[in-house]
Design an enzyme around this catalytic site. Sequence first.
Site, short mmCIF file in Angstrom:
data_model
loop_
_atom_site.label_atom_id
_atom_site.label_comp_id
_atom_site.label_asym_id
_atom_site.label_seq_id
_atom_site.Cartn_x
_atom_site.Cartn_y
_atom_site.Cartn_z
N ARG A 47 3.18 1.70 19.19
CA ARG A 47 2.46 2.94 18.83
C ARG A 47 2.62 3.97 19.95
NH1 ARG A 47 -1.34 -1.01 17.15
NH2 ARG A 47 -2.58 -0.74 19.04
N LYS A 137 -11.25 16.59 14.35
CA LYS A 137 -11.13 16.50 12.90
C LYS A 137 -11.97 15.38 12.31
CE LYS A 137 -8.51 14.34 10.38
NZ LYS A 137 -7.40 13.55 9.85
N GLU A 178 -12.38 18.38 6.99
CA GLU A 178 -11.38 17.96 5.99
C GLU A 178 -12.01 17.22 4.82
OE1 GLU A 178 -8.48 15.11 7.43
OE2 GLU A 178 -7.22 15.35 5.68
N LYS A 220 -9.58 22.05 6.60
CA LYS A 220 -8.36 21.30 6.24
C LYS A 220 -8.59 20.76 4.84
CE LYS A 220 -5.36 17.44 7.52
NZ LYS A 220 -4.64 16.83 8.64
C1 5MM Z 1 -2.62 10.93 9.72
O1 5MM Z 1 -3.61 10.40 8.86
C2 5MM Z 1 -4.94 10.82 9.15
C3 5MM Z 1 -5.84 9.68 9.43
O2 5MM Z 1 -5.98 8.90 8.28
P1 5MM Z 1 -6.71 7.46 8.31
O3 5MM Z 1 -8.08 7.64 8.83
O4 5MM Z 1 -6.66 7.04 6.87
O5 5MM Z 1 -5.91 6.56 9.16
C4 5MM Z 1 -5.44 11.72 8.00
O6 5MM Z 1 -6.76 12.13 8.16
C5 5MM Z 1 -4.56 12.92 7.97
O7 5MM Z 1 -4.85 13.72 9.08
C6 5MM Z 1 -4.72 13.75 6.72
O8 5MM Z 1 -5.06 13.01 5.59
C7 5MM Z 1 -3.42 14.48 6.47
O9 5MM Z 1 -2.39 13.56 6.40
P2 5MM Z 1 -1.42 13.61 5.15
O10 5MM Z 1 -0.52 12.41 5.35
O11 5MM Z 1 -2.28 13.52 3.93
O12 5MM Z 1 -0.69 14.93 5.25
#
Ligand code: 5MM
Length: 338
Positions: A47, A137, A178, A220
């Site tokens: 990672r 966020k 978001e 967002k």
């Molecule tokens: C990168 O993924 C973010 C964290 O998600 P998890 O909590 O499920 O691990 C997620 O919040 C992301 O910032 C948004 O959904 C935007 O990512 P996408 O892939 O939908 O563009």
Amino acid sequence: MEIIDQLLETTHKMMTPGKGILAIDESMGTCQKRFDALGVECTEEARREYRGLLVSCPQIEEAVSGMILFDETIRQSTDDGKRFADVLKEKGMVVGIKVDMGAKEMALSEGEKVTSGLDGLRERLVEYKQLGAQFAKWRAVISIGDGMPSDACIKANVHALARYAALCQEQGIVPMVEPEVLIDGEHTLEECYSVTEHVLKCLMWELHQQRVMLEGCILKTSMVISGKGCATQATPDQVAVATVDCLYNAITPALGGVVFLSGGQTELQSTTHLDKMNKLGNHPWGLTFSYGRAIQQPCLNAWNGKTENISAAQAQLLKRAQMNGLASLGQWSEDKEA
Ligand code: 5MM
């Protein structure tokens, strides 16, 4: 600097025209899923190598104004010992951090989720600020389906979003709120419109109730789009018009900016939609990207867990960021992809 000035300055930087935000804040489970798909072992070192190539990608700052890090990532450093947050700042980018603790099953509301993380958030924000975070966020998920979303789910989620936003602003950290209306389901574009409009209106009201300064807050959001399983898929023009129309109906021009998640759209779909929205004219807020998958996927595939692939992976990352940077100005076209 006064807190209000800090909030405005960060918001302004995040919404720099022609740039967007890169989401690299996958939690452990999501990261595991993405690495598993490639057969890459999801160790802390893997990672770190992967996130390291993202933050130190040459020229990325030309199309990306900031990145959203995960708790583990904001504490990690490059091979030569430079903290990721410092790498971003040195390149003029803004440091973000995911502060929610994940969407959990909602009690007595089968199939719905409520995002947790308010307990101890003030203290965590103080620490993240010391680690360099300038924005934070929090993601809430709303499903469309039989009897969903319920009022209870919407209320619980927008209340938490507004409480977290207020705590962020208290620390001079810009909240990126978001509320994601999920693309999963058979719902039509119209159904997605009405749910998104309602959720955003409820969110605006809660932000007002919690005294959040809208100019120092970024939304967002998901786009207004047909559910993945819907028999009739809306065209890109319909998605762009419906999304912009929904924003005009539901949010105030005072908001600091609007960024989109990709939510399962392909790379090309998410770029096309963003471009079309920006071709519709000048809007009261900047409309740009805060994609995760739609920018990272080609890069992740190219890296494939191998150090020797880092440069090739960075080239893929830069390309998608640049394409979306153009789309944020309404200056993208498919021939530019070549
Ligand atoms: C990168 O993924 C973010 C964290 O998600 P998890 O909590 O499920 O691990 C997620 O919040 C992301 O910032 C948004 O959904 C935007 O990512 P996408 O892939 O939908 O563009």
